[in-house]
Design a protein around this motif. Structure first.
Motif, PDB file in Angstrom:
ATOM      1  N   UNK A 140       0.766  -1.330  -0.069  1.00 38.05           N
ATOM      2  CA  UNK A 140       0.070  -0.166  -0.162  1.00 38.05           C
ATOM      3  C   UNK A 140       0.858   1.258   0.024  1.00 38.05           C
ATOM      4  N   UNK A 141       0.576   2.302  -0.966  1.00 36.18           N
ATOM      5  CA  UNK A 141       1.184   3.526  -1.055  1.00 36.18           C
ATOM      6  C   UNK A 141       0.226   4.675  -1.103  1.00 36.18           C
ATOM      7  N   UNK A 142       0.618   5.847  -0.577  1.00 40.76           N
ATOM      8  CA  UNK A 142      -0.076   6.960  -0.851  1.00 40.76           C
ATOM      9  C   UNK A 142       0.650   7.635  -2.022  1.00 40.76           C
ATOM     10  N   UNK A 143      -0.256   8.684  -2.667  1.00 38.05           N
ATOM     11  CA  UNK A 143       0.485   9.725  -3.795  1.00 38.05           C
ATOM     12  C   UNK A 143      -0.585  10.832  -3.882  1.00 38.05           C
ATOM     13  N   UNK A 144      -0.101  11.828  -4.486  1.00 38.14           N
ATOM     14  CA  UNK A 144      -0.815  13.053  -4.840  1.00 38.14           C
ATOM     15  C   UNK A 144      -1.428  12.731  -6.138  1.00 38.14           C
ATOM     16  N   UNK A 145      -2.806  12.747  -5.847  1.00 39.76           N
ATOM     17  CA  UNK A 145      -3.508  12.519  -7.187  1.00 39.76           C
ATOM     18  C   UNK A 145      -4.034  13.595  -8.143  1.00 39.76           C
ATOM     19  N   UNK A 146      -3.838  13.814  -9.280  1.00 41.45           N
ATOM     20  CA  UNK A 146      -4.260  14.712 -10.211  1.00 41.45           C
ATOM     21  C   UNK A 146      -5.193  14.030 -11.248  1.00 41.45           C
TER      22      UNK A 146
ATOM     23  N   UNK B  85      -2.223  -3.057  -9.659  1.00 40.40           N
ATOM     24  CA  UNK B  85      -2.556  -2.068  -8.692  1.00 40.40           C
ATOM     25  C   UNK B  85      -3.980  -1.458  -8.974  1.00 40.40           C
ATOM     26  N   UNK B  86      -4.713  -1.081  -7.661  1.00 48.38           N
ATOM     27  CA  UNK B  86      -6.134  -0.599  -7.761  1.00 48.38           C
ATOM     28  C   UNK B  86      -6.212   0.458  -6.718  1.00 48.38           C
ATOM     29  N   UNK B  87      -7.088   1.516  -6.977  1.00 47.61           N
ATOM     30  CA  UNK B  87      -7.246   2.570  -5.845  1.00 47.61           C
ATOM     31  C   UNK B  87      -8.065   2.110  -4.664  1.00 47.61           C
ATOM     32  N   UNK B  88      -7.624   2.479  -3.614  1.00 51.43           N
ATOM     33  CA  UNK B  88      -8.394   2.085  -2.324  1.00 51.43           C
ATOM     34  C   UNK B  88      -9.285   3.400  -2.210  1.00 51.43           C
ATOM     35  N   UNK B  89     -10.496   3.226  -2.952  1.00 50.44           N
ATOM     36  CA  UNK B  89     -11.548   4.311  -2.796  1.00 50.44           C
ATOM     37  C   UNK B  89     -11.774   4.790  -1.405  1.00 50.44           C
ATOM     38  N   UNK B  90     -11.902   4.071  -0.589  1.00 45.25           N
ATOM     39  CA  UNK B  90     -12.636   4.410   1.076  1.00 45.25           C
ATOM     40  C   UNK B  90     -11.406   5.048   1.863  1.00 45.25           C
ATOM     41  N   UNK B  91     -10.268   5.009   1.248  1.00 44.64           N
ATOM     42  CA  UNK B  91      -9.112   5.682   1.890  1.00 44.64           C
ATOM     43  C   UNK B  91      -9.570   7.329   1.823  1.00 44.64           C
ATOM     44  N   UNK B  92     -10.022   7.786   0.715  1.00 48.62           N
ATOM     45  CA  UNK B  92     -10.063   9.085   0.499  1.00 48.62           C
ATOM     46  C   UNK B  92     -11.272   9.511   1.451  1.00 48.62           C
ATOM     47  N   UNK B  93     -12.312   8.635   1.742  1.00 47.67           N
ATOM     48  CA  UNK B  93     -13.186   9.127   2.772  1.00 47.67           C
ATOM     49  C   UNK B  93     -12.854   9.543   4.147  1.00 47.67           C
TER      50      UNK B  93
ATOM     51  N   UNK C 125      -4.097  10.008  -2.028  1.00 47.45           N
ATOM     52  CA  UNK C 125      -4.807   8.889  -2.398  1.00 47.45           C
ATOM     53  C   UNK C 125      -4.056   7.663  -2.047  1.00 47.45           C
ATOM     54  N   UNK C 126      -4.571   6.636  -2.069  1.00 49.65           N
ATOM     55  CA  UNK C 126      -3.740   5.331  -1.857  1.00 49.65           C
ATOM     56  C   UNK C 126      -4.121   4.397  -2.869  1.00 49.65           C
TER      57      UNK C 126
END
Length: 257
Positions: free
Chosen positions: A196-202, A232-240, A246-247
């Motif tokens: 798992x890793x976070x990043x600045x998403x645009x 890889x897939x986006x962990x949508x609930x992390x943003x909540x 994002x993660x």
């Protein structure tokens, strides 16, 4: 998550008009970074110097925390999310960019002794991490802390770590550094494990600010992971959770490898 291009002059002028009290600190950081970059041979050595400068002022501020309370809150956020999304006490965990153990101190106490391995490019922040271990009485949990010069991870055992974690590392990394990590993390990741890793998403133009903060489209990082045999897939609930980054979760494309 639409993020405006913070590197554009129009954005900087608008931001300065809305936040005049931040103009002088920004100018100081701009000058400091230019001085450090002129003496650095690559991005890692540049960011190591940034961390040395930031850690000297405040170990909490060096990892992006405005205060001790904020530091503890973000560490708890990481811990609660990961334990709610697959981390168990028996996992063998590698934390890339462990910093001064903002979340690591919680992982160390939760995992079985000897199961936490933290690496960082900054010797100064690792000394602060040792202070955290002493302050929190974690010596008997036998955490491993190691200084690294890059993210090739070639000194670590193959297929050993069931969980790899990196918070606010790729948000400060050019694409070459991310590529290096993804090219090598699959070797140390155990079958069935995850990274798992976070990043600045645009969703707009990819850009950076002061060569310290980097913004990427999700598809860019998913495609980069696929190049190295990873899914890889986006962990949508992390943003909540309210965190600004994002993660992504990365696994072997073929779980038995």
């Amino acid at each position: 998550m639409g993020v405006k291009n913070r590197a554009r002059l129009s954005y900087k002028l608008g931001y300065a008009a809305r936040n005049p009290h931040r103009i002088v600190p920004y100018a100081r950081r701009l000058a400091r970074d230019a001085w450090l970059r002129a003496r650095a041979r690559d991005h890692v050595s540049f960011y190591r110097a940034v961390m040395r400068s930031d850690t000297a002022r405040s170990p909490y501020g060096a990892v992006g925390a405005a205060s001790r309370a904020h530091w503890e809150r973000i560490g708890r956020l990481q811990f609660d999310y990961l334990t709610g999304h697959g981390l168990t006490p028996g996992d063998r965990m590698l934390e890339i960019g462990c910093g001064n153990l903002r979340a690591g101190r919680l992982f160390i106490r939760y995992l079985e002794p000897g199961h936490y391995y933290g690496v960082d490019i900054s010797p100064d922040i690792l000394l602060a991490a040792q202070d955290t271990i002493v302050r929190d009485g974690l010596q008997d949990r036998l955490p491993h802390l190691t200084l690294v010069r890059d993210l090739r991870l070639d000194f670590l055992p193959e297929a050993y770590f069931t969980v790899v974690h990196a918070h606010s590392v790729f948000s400060h990394s050019p694409i070459q550094v991310i590529d290096e990590c993804l090219a090598n993390v699959g070797r140390v990741l155990a079958p069935g494990g995850f990274f798992d890793f976070t990043f600045n998403r645009t969703e707009g133009e990819e850009h950076n600010v002061l060569r310290e903060d980097f913004y990427y489209r999700t598809d860019t990082l998913i495609t980069l992971a696929a190049k190295h045999g990873l899914t890889a897939h986006l962990m949508d609930d992390w943003e909540r959770t309210g965190h600004r980054q994002s993660k992504l979760r990365v696994t072997h494309a073929h779980p038995d490898t």
